[in-house]
Design an enzyme around this catalytic site. Structure first.
Site, mmCIF file in Angstrom:
data_model
loop_
_atom_site.group_PDB
_atom_site.id
_atom_site.type_symbol
_atom_site.label_atom_id
_atom_site.label_comp_id
_atom_site.label_asym_id
_atom_site.label_seq_id
_atom_site.Cartn_x
_atom_site.Cartn_y
_atom_site.Cartn_z
ATOM 1 N N LYS A 67 0.852 -1.191 0.000
ATOM 2 C CA LYS A 67 0.000 0.000 0.000
ATOM 3 C C LYS A 67 0.882 1.233 0.000
ATOM 4 O O LYS A 67 1.832 1.314 0.770
ATOM 5 C CB LYS A 67 -0.919 -0.002 1.216
ATOM 6 C CG LYS A 67 -1.884 1.203 1.236
ATOM 7 C CD LYS A 67 -2.961 1.043 2.285
ATOM 8 C CE LYS A 67 -2.419 1.204 3.682
ATOM 9 N NZ LYS A 67 -3.474 1.122 4.700
ATOM 10 N N VAL A 138 -14.165 9.693 9.980
ATOM 11 C CA VAL A 138 -14.336 8.513 9.130
ATOM 12 C C VAL A 138 -14.160 7.227 9.928
ATOM 13 O O VAL A 138 -14.937 6.262 9.776
ATOM 14 C CB VAL A 138 -13.332 8.555 7.957
ATOM 15 C CG1 VAL A 138 -13.357 7.243 7.171
ATOM 16 C CG2 VAL A 138 -13.644 9.727 7.032
ATOM 17 N N SER A 289 -3.851 0.136 18.412
ATOM 18 C CA SER A 289 -3.843 -0.141 16.973
ATOM 19 C C SER A 289 -2.970 0.850 16.224
ATOM 20 O O SER A 289 -3.179 2.063 16.313
ATOM 21 C CB SER A 289 -5.269 -0.073 16.419
ATOM 22 O OG SER A 289 -5.283 -0.184 15.014
#
Length: 322
Positions: A67, A138, A289
């Site tokens: 990515k 988001v 995370s």
């Protein structure tokens, strides 16, 4: 075989929350079992342009990919563009052929939301009734979707943001109540998703049995949580190298308030059964995370397989065979 181009429109027609949760849980399990490859992120910092690029390669379950993602916080005000956008290249590890090029922005959002859901599945109390969102952007939307898929639509949403307009926009879209940050932190599961560099939540705001998904810290110096939540709670990270460098634990480790041995393990070790997660209803659990390239490749492969099955996407001969 031609390369399949999968646009944002294609991905939206292919994606389901259940597909995302299954792919990301598979990635965590493989990470815990050592059945994957994930070199460290490569950062290309460009302070003159107020941003950076990151390359995130990984191999998992017969697929390899990378990515290419940016983080430009001033993009909205300077150019009217999103802060984060990404492109994903999925390759066949046997032939080295590029299988697909995907919109990586949606991929990033979906796998991030799924990661929080998987963490709550393994670390939260059974049958949670409330979900607190600190930060209503988001990430909050995809986190709500993943938690509702796991725990049901009756999960009450407590929405908090420094921007009342952002909280009300999320309420209009997903329901729930707009509350103070302190009230949101009283939920059974609390997800923090802010770009903060100083703690935005206090230890005393949380129930003894709370589970926290700390999703915002993804660079050195970022910090959302009162350090006491880490020293008094049971902390699980997604990847040791990434978390120590740029996760929620990075600042208190650097300051000496948290010791490495106080970290209970990785979420992958819990998902794979190598380590226990929550050990009682009277403890706080924290998932730190940072975002794994393994999550990207797992979800990209699942979306590619779904696209082939449904005949979606545009095939192109991008690289030559001679």
């Amino acid at each position: 075989m031609p390369t399949l181009i999968l646009s944002a429109k294609d991905l939206r027609s292919l994606y389901t929350v259940e597909l995302g949760l299954a792919a990301v849980e598979r990635a965590f399990r493989a990470h815990g079992l050592g059945e994957s490859l994930m070199p460290p992120k490569v950062y290309l910092s460009l302070p003159a342009y107020d941003g950076d690029f990151r390359a995130m390669p990984a191999f998992l379950d017969g697929a390899a990919g990378v990515k290419w993602v940016n983080a430009h916080p001033r993009n909205p005000e300077k150019h009217g563009l999103p802060t984060v956008r990404a492109l994903y290249i999925l390759s066949d590890p046997d032939t080295a052929s590029p299988l697909a090029i995907l919109d990586g922005t949606l991929l990033t959002a979906w796998r991030t939301g799924a990661a929080g859901g998987v963490a709550s599945k393994f670390l939260a109390r059974k049958q949670p009734r409330t979900l607190g969102l600190v930060g209503c952007g988001v990430q909050a939307r995809v986190l709500i979707d993943s938690h509702r898929a796991l725990f049901g639509d009756s999960l009450e949403l407590l929405l908090a943001d420094t921007s009342e307009a952002a909280a009300k926009a999320l309420q209009a879209e997903k329901g729930g109540r707009v509350v103070s940050t302190q009230e949101a932190c009283g939920a059974d599961i609390v997800c923090t998703a802010t770009p903060a560099r100083v703690p935005v939540v206090k230890r005393e705001w949380f129930q003894p049995s709370a589970h926290i998904n700390a999703m915002g810290a993804d660079a050195p110096g970022k910090q959302e949580l009162d350090a006491r939540l880490l020293t008094e709670g049971r902390v699980f990270i997604d990847d040791t190298e990434q978390a120590l460098h740029s996760g929620e634990v990075n600042v208190p480790l650097h300051d000496g308030r948290l010791r490495p041995e106080q970290i209970a393990g990785t979420l992958g070790e819990v998902v794979s059964g190598k380590k226990p997660g929550r050990t009682s209803d009277a403890e706080i659990t924290v998932f730190d995370s940072t975002g794994l390239a393994l999550q990207d490749v797992a979800l990209a492969r699942a979306l590619y397989d779904a696209a082939l099955a449904r005949g979606l996407g545009q095939p192109f001969d991008i690289v030559g065979n001679g």
